[in-house]
Design a protein around this motif. Structure first.
Motif, PDB file in Angstrom:
ATOM      1  N   GLN A  69      11.881  16.220  -0.232  1.00  0.00           N
ATOM      2  CA  GLN A  69      11.405  15.863   1.110  1.00  0.00           C
ATOM      3  C   GLN A  69      11.060  17.262   1.797  1.00  0.00           C
ATOM      4  O   GLN A  69      12.202  17.509   2.052  1.00  0.00           O
ATOM      5  N   SER A  70       9.725  17.235   2.208  1.00  0.00           N
ATOM      6  CA  SER A  70       9.739  18.535   3.432  1.00  0.00           C
ATOM      7  C   SER A  70       8.135  18.369   3.816  1.00  0.00           C
ATOM      8  O   SER A  70       7.355  17.830   3.121  1.00  0.00           O
ATOM      9  N   ASN A  71       8.184  18.653   4.991  1.00  0.00           N
ATOM     10  CA  ASN A  71       6.946  18.899   5.690  1.00  0.00           C
ATOM     11  C   ASN A  71       5.917  17.704   5.621  1.00  0.00           C
ATOM     12  O   ASN A  71       4.883  17.772   5.453  1.00  0.00           O
ATOM     13  N   GLY A  72       6.659  16.556   5.582  1.00  0.00           N
ATOM     14  CA  GLY A  72       6.113  15.254   5.637  1.00  0.00           C
ATOM     15  C   GLY A  72       5.523  14.710   4.308  1.00  0.00           C
ATOM     16  O   GLY A  72       4.725  14.058   4.221  1.00  0.00           O
ATOM     17  N   GLN A  73       5.917  15.581   3.378  1.00  0.00           N
ATOM     18  CA  GLN A  73       5.608  15.200   1.756  1.00  0.00           C
ATOM     19  C   GLN A  73       6.606  15.051   1.126  1.00  0.00           C
ATOM     20  O   GLN A  73       7.947  15.380   1.268  1.00  0.00           O
ATOM     21  N   ILE A  74       6.424  14.038  -0.020  1.00  0.00           N
ATOM     22  CA  ILE A  74       7.477  13.819  -0.866  1.00  0.00           C
ATOM     23  C   ILE A  74       6.945  14.409  -2.008  1.00  0.00           C
ATOM     24  O   ILE A  74       5.870  13.949  -2.770  1.00  0.00           O
ATOM     25  N   VAL A 133       4.877   6.480   0.504  1.00  0.00           N
ATOM     26  CA  VAL A 133       5.768   6.163  -0.488  1.00  0.00           C
ATOM     27  C   VAL A 133       6.876   5.432   0.369  1.00  0.00           C
ATOM     28  O   VAL A 133       7.368   5.287   1.427  1.00  0.00           O
ATOM     29  N   ALA A 134       7.550   4.247  -0.533  1.00  0.00           N
ATOM     30  CA  ALA A 134       8.525   3.605  -0.241  1.00  0.00           C
ATOM     31  C   ALA A 134       9.793   4.214  -1.039  1.00  0.00           C
ATOM     32  O   ALA A 134       9.622   3.887  -2.603  1.00  0.00           O
ATOM     33  N   LEU A 135      10.672   4.881  -0.641  1.00  0.00           N
ATOM     34  CA  LEU A 135      11.791   5.587  -1.424  1.00  0.00           C
ATOM     35  C   LEU A 135      12.771   4.288  -1.435  1.00  0.00           C
ATOM     36  O   LEU A 135      13.472   3.918  -0.397  1.00  0.00           O
ATOM     37  N   LEU A 136      13.149   3.601  -2.675  1.00  0.00           N
ATOM     38  CA  LEU A 136      13.751   2.562  -2.692  1.00  0.00           C
ATOM     39  C   LEU A 136      15.026   2.782  -3.363  1.00  0.00           C
ATOM     40  O   LEU A 136      15.279   3.525  -4.196  1.00  0.00           O
ATOM     41  N   PRO A 137      16.182   2.243  -3.001  1.00  0.00           N
ATOM     42  CA  PRO A 137      17.528   2.267  -3.739  1.00  0.00           C
ATOM     43  C   PRO A 137      17.750   1.746  -4.954  1.00  0.00           C
ATOM     44  O   PRO A 137      18.656   0.739  -5.159  1.00  0.00           O
ATOM     45  N   GLU A 192       0.753  -1.352  -0.064  1.00  0.00           N
ATOM     46  CA  GLU A 192       0.037  -0.006  -0.021  1.00  0.00           C
ATOM     47  C   GLU A 192       0.713   1.209  -0.130  1.00  0.00           C
ATOM     48  O   GLU A 192       0.635   2.337   0.791  1.00  0.00           O
ATOM     49  N   ARG A 193       1.893   1.275  -0.826  1.00  0.00           N
ATOM     50  CA  ARG A 193       2.935   2.248  -1.024  1.00  0.00           C
ATOM     51  C   ARG A 193       2.834   2.806  -2.426  1.00  0.00           C
ATOM     52  O   ARG A 193       2.662   2.007  -3.207  1.00  0.00           O
ATOM     53  N   THR A 194       3.461   3.891  -2.646  1.00  0.00           N
ATOM     54  CA  THR A 194       3.864   4.310  -3.982  1.00  0.00           C
ATOM     55  C   THR A 194       5.294   4.096  -4.050  1.00  0.00           C
ATOM     56  O   THR A 194       6.027   4.480  -2.983  1.00  0.00           O
ATOM     57  N   LEU A 195       5.856   3.310  -4.971  1.00  0.00           N
ATOM     58  CA  LEU A 195       7.256   2.737  -4.910  1.00  0.00           C
ATOM     59  C   LEU A 195       8.132   4.088  -6.028  1.00  0.00           C
ATOM     60  O   LEU A 195       7.726   4.225  -7.226  1.00  0.00           O
ATOM     61  N   ILE A 196       9.000   4.470  -5.176  1.00  0.00           N
ATOM     62  CA  ILE A 196       9.640   5.657  -5.892  1.00  0.00           C
ATOM     63  C   ILE A 196      11.228   5.189  -5.964  1.00  0.00           C
ATOM     64  O   ILE A 196      11.713   4.932  -5.065  1.00  0.00           O
ATOM     65  N   ASP A 224       5.898  17.218 -15.054  1.00  0.00           N
ATOM     66  CA  ASP A 224       4.930  16.403 -14.160  1.00  0.00           C
ATOM     67  C   ASP A 224       5.411  16.590 -12.750  1.00  0.00           C
ATOM     68  O   ASP A 224       6.581  16.354 -12.457  1.00  0.00           O
ATOM     69  N   ARG A 225       4.385  16.748 -12.076  1.00  0.00           N
ATOM     70  CA  ARG A 225       4.563  16.893 -10.715  1.00  0.00           C
ATOM     71  C   ARG A 225       3.726  16.265  -9.653  1.00  0.00           C
ATOM     72  O   ARG A 225       2.260  16.227 -10.001  1.00  0.00           O
ATOM     73  N   PHE A 226       4.267  15.142  -8.834  1.00  0.00           N
ATOM     74  CA  PHE A 226       3.560  14.369  -7.896  1.00  0.00           C
ATOM     75  C   PHE A 226       3.956  14.954  -6.568  1.00  0.00           C
ATOM     76  O   PHE A 226       4.848  14.974  -6.204  1.00  0.00           O
ATOM     77  N   VAL A 227       2.662  14.886  -5.320  1.00  0.00           N
ATOM     78  CA  VAL A 227       2.862  15.119  -4.172  1.00  0.00           C
ATOM     79  C   VAL A 227       2.074  13.942  -3.607  1.00  0.00           C
ATOM     80  O   VAL A 227       1.065  13.886  -3.561  1.00  0.00           O
TER      81      VAL A 227
END
Length: 169
Positions: free
Chosen positions: A90-95, A111-115, A75-79, A102-105
């Motif tokens: 990343q700022s204020n609890g948002q990515i 979010v799962a920020l993956l390496p 249940e994450r968006t994989l980035i 295009d811009r996604f917030v």
């Protein structure tokens, strides 16, 4: 030498609960697919020597560790943090993700920020391999393991597979 591979043992785990639902999109310079999701299924194959316990590795350990990895992605968006075309802030609890115009917030907790460089099934399989390998090492469970193979299915009949030897001789 006969040319045949030596006999060996392996275990294979593809339990119904080794799954995660996640959103993603593939992006590279000049192309971005729409944000969409999959119900991913993880499979794990471990090859190794038969230990004194009579098994290669405890099924329960593999199921628990693989489930923990799947739960972190569920249940994450994989980035892909290592993308060459996504700008990630990343700022204020948002990515915020920017690709060309295009811009996604997203809320950071979604979010799962993956390496990885791309959120493809292939790179997800390699990421899960690395996470599982580290978890097995932390559990002192690599002694008799020769290789680990991870499959990541995006749907029935469509999977990517990553296999690597563990370095044990």
């Amino acid at each position: 030498m006969s040319g045949k591979a030596p006999a060996g043992f392996s275990i294979h785990v593809t339990k119904e609960n080794l799954k995660f639902s996640a959103a993603h999109f593939i992006a590279y310079p000049g192309f971005r697919e729409p944000l969409h999701g999959h119900n991913y299924q993880i499979g794990v194959r471990v090859e190794g020597r038969l230990g004194g316990t009579g098994y290669v590795l405890d099924f329960g350990l593999i199921k628990r560790l693989a489930k923990e990895i799947a739960d972190r992605l569920d249940e994450r968006t994989l980035i892909p943090r290592n993308s060459d075309c996504l700008k990630i802030e990343q700022s204020n609890g948002q990515i915020t993700i920017v690709y060309e115009e295009d811009r996604f917030v997203f809320p950071a907790s979604d979010v799962a920020l993956l390496p990885i460089a791309h959120s493809s099934a292939e790179e997800l399989a390699r990421f899960i391999w690395s996470e599982l390998h580290s978890a097995l090492r932390a559990n002192d469970a690599l002694d008799d393991i020769l290789s680990i193979e991870i499959s990541v299915a995006e749907g029935p009949g469509q999977a990517a597979i990553y296999r690597q030897e563990t370095g044990i001789e």
